[in-house]
Scaffold this active site. Sequence first.
Site, PDB file in Angstrom:
ATOM      1  N   GLU A  11      -1.401  -9.379   2.765  1.00 12.83           N
ATOM      2  CA  GLU A  11      -1.203  -9.922   4.174  1.00 12.83           C
ATOM      3  C   GLU A  11      -2.554 -10.477   4.647  1.00 12.83           C
ATOM      4  OE1 GLU A  11      -1.515  -5.385   5.076  1.00 12.83           O
ATOM      5  OE2 GLU A  11      -0.872  -6.809   3.381  1.00 12.83           O
ATOM      6  N   HIS A  56      -3.358  -5.195  -0.217  1.00 10.65           N
ATOM      7  CA  HIS A  56      -2.774  -5.629   1.245  1.00 10.65           C
ATOM      8  C   HIS A  56      -2.950  -7.054   1.011  1.00 10.65           C
ATOM      9  CE1 HIS A  56      -2.604  -2.033   3.860  1.00 10.65           C
ATOM     10  NE2 HIS A  56      -3.509  -1.590   2.875  1.00 10.65           N
ATOM     11  N   CYS A  80       0.702  -1.245   0.052  1.00 10.68           N
ATOM     12  CA  CYS A  80      -0.108   0.106   0.213  1.00 10.68           C
ATOM     13  C   CYS A  80       0.809   1.425   0.029  1.00 10.68           C
ATOM     14  CB  CYS A  80      -0.943  -0.046   1.273  1.00 10.68           C
ATOM     15  SG  CYS A  80      -2.301   1.148   0.924  1.00 10.68           S
TER      16      CYS A  80
END
Length: 558
Positions: free
Chosen positions: A509, A507, A381
Amino acid sequence: MTKFVFVTGGVVSSIGKGIVAASLGRLFKSRDYSVSILKLDPYINVDPGTMSPFQHGEVFVTDDGAETDLDLGHYERFTDTPMSRLNSVTTGSIYQAVINKERRGDYMGGTVQVIPHITNEIKERIHRVAKNTNPDIVIIEIGGTVGDIESLPFLEAIRQFRKEVGRNNVVYMHVTLIPWIPAAGEMKTKPTQHSVKELRSIGIQPDVLVCRCDRPLQPGLKEKLSAFCDVPVASVIMSQDASTIYQVPLNLEEEGLAQQTLELLNLEPRQPDLSQWRTLVQQMQSPSKQIEVALVGKYVQLSDAYLSVVEALGHAAIATNSVVKIRWVSAEDLENDSAEQHLEGVSGIVVPGGFGVRGVDGKVRAIEYARHHNIPFLGLCMGMQCSVIEWARNIAHLEKANSAEFDRESPNPVINLLPEQQDVVDLGGTMRLGLYPCRLTPDTQTFALYKQEVVYERHRHRYEFNNAYRSLFLETGYVISGTSPDGRLVEIIELPGHPFFIATQFHPEFRSRPSTPHPLFLGFVKASVDYNHVSLDSKIQTHIELVTEENTPSIALG
């Protein structure tokens, strides 16, 4: 009919209710029961999207774009089941809904009160999860601690809930602390007794006690808790501190938590299949190598601000039979000190997301250091945006290049506001949020990692790469390895000739799981392991050369 398990917490906050709820979900799924988990948060914010990471920790984003509590990340990772905006409820969202109904006249001029209007709205949110996802079991975690004034409407609602859906369809589970008192040399049950007494005063008798402790419960303690709290001995469950949160489901299984809960719900106990989970935990506990990765962020004083990043690194570590040691580096420190002072010796650098100008120049310096020294780099990001700024300043030589977020007067705003964000005024829930497709560029490192042409990832941002500079970046060697399907938005960049230099606007993750690590994190950790070996070999070779030089006798020529 769907069954319901309510998880409350007592004595202290941060007792681990979220991990207990997620672990119970894992144990139910291992028995082939479908599960959904709901978090009821007592704060008045509508959602955590505008809350400080220092206060709340990470904001977890779901596929449908909800900004939620970090516990939903635990729910997804433990159960491997995607959550949605239905799985996150706050006091603020409840009151907002009730007030909107009042303004529309839905209450026909009646006096709007906490009971029944607020409690009815809470119960409706619980039923909504059951109706929309139709799971066998819904687990509901009530945030906060029993005794807090903010939690009272939620506790009253769940008290009413059992009466309405039937006693055999609801279990009340209370997570509490059993402290060890060094001076007395024993564990104390009094805090738990008082916590249960507080619950009873509200009209809730817990069916199961989950006792958090830092050592095994002393003999006779379960019997004592059973007697004073009116809970069967078999339903007094020990939850001892573990070296990893992924060990907790196995510990709770040994204590019989799932079996006791299923019996109370009149459901078939079934034999669990936890073989894959046990293998994961064993791999975590017996790594063959270690690497150190720098996480350069703005909120490093609270590691929970980057919880999903840390977990995703851990998932990749499991798959590579390694352990990732994180070096927490404040981006602000890099603005004043040399990058080498804070980053020397690491095998990889991660620059995660964030908002605002504070620490940005430090992140840019960290990225420059990674590029110069061929250290594996992963940007997320804002991390991607900072990598764009670094390239613009140092390679494309664009004077005062910056993001419009950080410098509205920059002559070279290489990162700019998304067009659809131009007229947005409110901050909460108005960003580009949720799951979006991304088309990958063939013959790139990113494509090789994903092994597919179109991927779906979760976003949370207002700013994007400024396409006015796209041609210049490509001419100077930048590689755009992922875009929106229409090619308009730059989603992934990478650098050729570098061991690993990939940055994403999304993102990744949020979609990593213990059993299926995210491809980008897996590639990053593999590259970091390789870099660590090369670096170590180089140091050994240098040491050998120095020793050889020192031991070479001098020869006098004459």
